[in-house]
Design an enzyme around this catalytic site. Structure first.
Site, PDB file in Angstrom:
ATOM      1  N   HIS A  70      38.749  40.401  41.480  1.00 41.94           N
ATOM      2  CA  HIS A  70      37.870  41.277  42.273  1.00 41.94           C
ATOM      3  C   HIS A  70      38.694  42.478  42.722  1.00 41.94           C
ATOM      4  O   HIS A  70      39.890  42.591  42.376  1.00 41.94           O
ATOM      5  CB  HIS A  70      37.270  40.507  43.451  1.00 41.94           C
ATOM      6  CG  HIS A  70      38.288  39.767  44.277  1.00 41.94           C
ATOM      7  ND1 HIS A  70      39.220  40.400  45.049  1.00 41.94           N
ATOM      8  CD2 HIS A  70      38.531  38.431  44.416  1.00 41.94           C
ATOM      9  CE1 HIS A  70      39.975  39.509  45.651  1.00 41.94           C
ATOM     10  NE2 HIS A  70      39.587  38.301  45.278  1.00 41.94           N
ATOM     11  N   GLY A 126      40.086  43.208  45.404  1.00 41.67           N
ATOM     12  CA  GLY A 126      41.310  42.885  46.144  1.00 41.67           C
ATOM     13  C   GLY A 126      42.486  42.796  45.185  1.00 41.67           C
ATOM     14  O   GLY A 126      43.546  43.398  45.422  1.00 41.67           O
ATOM     15  N   HIS A 127      42.288  42.071  44.076  1.00 39.30           N
ATOM     16  CA  HIS A 127      43.361  41.959  43.071  1.00 39.30           C
ATOM     17  C   HIS A 127      43.696  43.347  42.489  1.00 39.30           C
ATOM     18  O   HIS A 127      44.868  43.678  42.291  1.00 39.30           O
ATOM     19  CB  HIS A 127      42.912  41.057  41.916  1.00 39.30           C
ATOM     20  CG  HIS A 127      42.637  39.631  42.304  1.00 39.30           C
ATOM     21  ND1 HIS A 127      41.384  39.072  42.239  1.00 39.30           N
ATOM     22  CD2 HIS A 127      43.461  38.652  42.762  1.00 39.30           C
ATOM     23  CE1 HIS A 127      41.444  37.804  42.625  1.00 39.30           C
ATOM     24  NE2 HIS A 127      42.690  37.522  42.961  1.00 39.30           N
ATOM     25  N   GLN A 171      49.129  23.498  43.746  1.00 34.26           N
ATOM     26  CA  GLN A 171      48.866  23.992  45.101  1.00 34.26           C
ATOM     27  C   GLN A 171      47.514  23.526  45.636  1.00 34.26           C
ATOM     28  O   GLN A 171      47.115  23.896  46.740  1.00 34.26           O
ATOM     29  CB  GLN A 171      48.972  25.514  45.154  1.00 34.26           C
ATOM     30  CG  GLN A 171      47.848  26.280  44.489  1.00 34.26           C
ATOM     31  CD  GLN A 171      48.137  27.762  44.455  1.00 34.26           C
ATOM     32  OE1 GLN A 171      49.067  28.220  43.789  1.00 34.26           O
ATOM     33  NE2 GLN A 171      47.353  28.547  45.186  1.00 34.26           N
ATOM     34  N   GLY A 175      48.937  40.012  48.469  1.00 33.05           N
ATOM     35  CA  GLY A 175      47.933  40.541  49.385  1.00 33.05           C
ATOM     36  C   GLY A 175      48.142  40.024  50.799  1.00 33.05           C
ATOM     37  O   GLY A 175      48.474  38.859  51.001  1.00 33.05           O
ATOM     38  N   ARG A 204      36.684  32.735  46.181  1.00 33.50           N
ATOM     39  CA  ARG A 204      35.918  31.614  46.740  1.00 33.50           C
ATOM     40  C   ARG A 204      34.609  32.053  47.401  1.00 33.50           C
ATOM     41  O   ARG A 204      33.767  31.201  47.698  1.00 33.50           O
ATOM     42  CB  ARG A 204      36.770  30.833  47.744  1.00 33.50           C
ATOM     43  CG  ARG A 204      37.849  29.997  47.079  1.00 33.50           C
ATOM     44  CD  ARG A 204      38.486  29.008  48.042  1.00 33.50           C
ATOM     45  NE  ARG A 204      39.310  28.032  47.369  1.00 33.50           N
ATOM     46  CZ  ARG A 204      40.648  28.089  47.274  1.00 33.50           C
ATOM     47  NH1 ARG A 204      41.312  29.102  47.826  1.00 33.50           N
ATOM     48  NH2 ARG A 204      41.316  27.152  46.638  1.00 33.50           N
TER      49      ARG A 204
HETATM   50  P1  AMP Z   1      44.391  34.651  44.353  1.00 35.79           P
HETATM   51  O1  AMP Z   1      43.888  34.974  42.991  1.00 35.79           O
HETATM   52  O2  AMP Z   1      43.301  34.377  45.340  1.00 35.79           O
HETATM   53  O3  AMP Z   1      45.485  33.609  44.344  1.00 35.79           O
HETATM   54  O4  AMP Z   1      45.073  35.976  44.896  1.00 35.79           O
HETATM   55  C1  AMP Z   1      46.082  36.622  44.176  1.00 35.79           C
HETATM   56  C2  AMP Z   1      46.665  37.708  45.029  1.00 35.79           C
HETATM   57  O5  AMP Z   1      45.649  38.611  45.411  1.00 35.79           O
HETATM   58  C3  AMP Z   1      47.295  37.169  46.325  1.00 35.79           C
HETATM   59  O6  AMP Z   1      48.479  37.900  46.596  1.00 35.79           O
HETATM   60  C4  AMP Z   1      46.229  37.467  47.338  1.00 35.79           C
HETATM   61  O7  AMP Z   1      46.724  37.646  48.656  1.00 35.79           O
HETATM   62  C5  AMP Z   1      45.664  38.774  46.816  1.00 35.79           C
HETATM   63  N1  AMP Z   1      44.299  38.995  47.325  1.00 35.79           N
HETATM   64  C6  AMP Z   1      43.246  38.157  47.205  1.00 35.79           C
HETATM   65  N2  AMP Z   1      42.173  38.667  47.837  1.00 35.79           N
HETATM   66  C7  AMP Z   1      42.565  39.842  48.386  1.00 35.79           C
HETATM   67  C8  AMP Z   1      41.919  40.844  49.181  1.00 35.79           C
HETATM   68  N3  AMP Z   1      40.655  40.736  49.547  1.00 35.79           N
HETATM   69  N4  AMP Z   1      42.632  41.924  49.547  1.00 35.79           N
HETATM   70  C9  AMP Z   1      43.935  42.050  49.185  1.00 35.79           C
HETATM   71  N5  AMP Z   1      44.608  41.148  48.448  1.00 35.79           N
HETATM   72  C10 AMP Z   1      43.933  40.062  48.049  1.00 35.79           C
END
Ligand code: AMP
Length: 281
Positions: free
Chosen positions: A34, A36-37, A61, A147, A187
């Site tokens: 998304h 954020g990534h 994890q 993030g 999620r």
């Molecule tokens: P994940 O795929 O959820 O393990 O997240 C991978 C990376 O993306 C991690 O460093 C998260 O902190 C970051 N991340 C996930 N969601 C966001 C968001 N909304 N804003 C900024 N970084 C994010």
């Protein structure tokens, strides 16, 4: 964009980049990408030429009864998004490639992992640090971007990097939110219509606390009560924890005196959501 599925191939690729004096940035993800990534990729692009994104839903994890099996996955969509974003490498190994038979070595940060999310998810951060250390060893990045959405994770990775003298610069990138304030997360897909509406209460309660602090209300007990009242007014929301912490040690603070992070986890229906915010007196 090159797609690499094997550890040996990724190692060779990274070695080649090193020989050519190219700086590598790594963005570890669990996919189902998304905005954020994508913001982490933008942060990385400002810092280095070679961008490696890893996609790996890391079994170690997830605790028993957690959502490893049903965690959302869509490889084709992710690869399309990353190709559009013009990243150089997607490292996308299988669980068997990362954890072959006989695997038995883990990396653990001792204190920082015991609090906050570590309390409700024992073993979670041990899985995170182990897989991140493996990714660091395989990809050999100069920079890794995480993030602030997962603030405790970021602090733990920074600690591990420092404690183990890893030559990697750990960068934090700000939280990206939906228009209504909900922090973006893979999620969020689990939420039904009603839960999705109620899920904004995490952000609303953080903003409410921030406003009270601006008005000079610095007592943690009062702030906690105000946040809890707001959250508990939602039918589907149950607080896991709300903690006011020192942003480096993650120790609870008694009063808002200097820069403080509010960390929180709330269950909305069966979905556990996390959020956090920096507040200042
Ligand atoms: P994940 O795929 O959820 O393990 O997240 C991978 C990376 O993306 C991690 O460093 C998260 O902190 C970051 N991340 C996930 N969601 C966001 C968001 N909304 N804003 C900024 N970084 C994010």
């Amino acid at each position: 964009m090159k797609i690499i599925r094997k550890i040996e191939e990724q190692k060779k690729y990274s070695l080649n980049m090193k020989c050519r004096d190219k700086k590598i940035s790594l963005i570890p993800t669990m996919g189902f990408l998304h905005k954020g990534h994508l913001s982490l990729i933008d942060t990385a692009k400002e810092l280095s030429e070679e961008i490696v994104v890893s996609i790996f839903v890391n079994p170690s994890q997830f605790g028993e009864g957690e959502d490893y099996e049903k965690y959302p996955r869509d490889e084709k969509r992710d690869l399309d998004i990353l190709a559009d974003k013009k990243v150089d490498i997607v490292f996308i190994p299988t669980a068997k490639e990362m954890y072959p038979e006989g695997f038995q070595t883990f990396c653990q940060v001792n204190q920082l992992t015991k609090k906050h999310c570590g309390k409700s998810r024992p073993g979670h951060f041990k899985g995170v640090t182990t897989v991140v250390l493996k990714l660091f060893n395989i990809i050999q990045p100069d920079i890794a971007v995480f993030g602030e959405k997962d603030y405790q994770q970021y602090v733990i990775i920074k600690r591990m990097t420092e404690d183990l003298n890893l030559p990697i610069n750990i960068i934090a990138s700000p939280i990206i939110r939906e228009k209504d304030g909900l922090a973006m997360s893979s999620r969020n897909k689990y939420l039904n219509h009603e839960q999705r509406k109620e899920a904004t209460v995490l952000y609303e309660s953080l903003i409410h606390a921030r406003n009270l602090i601006k008005q000079g209300k610095h007592e943690i007990s009062l702030l906690l009560k105000e946040m809890s009242n707001l959250i508990e007014s939602k039918k589907n929301a149950r607080i896991d924890y709300i903690n006011f912490v020192n942003p480096e040690t993650l120790e609870n603070v008694q009063k808002i005196k200097e820069s403080t992070r509010i960390l929180m986890a709330v269950r909305v229906g069966n979905t556990r959501l996390i959020d956090n915010m920096e507040v200042k007196p």
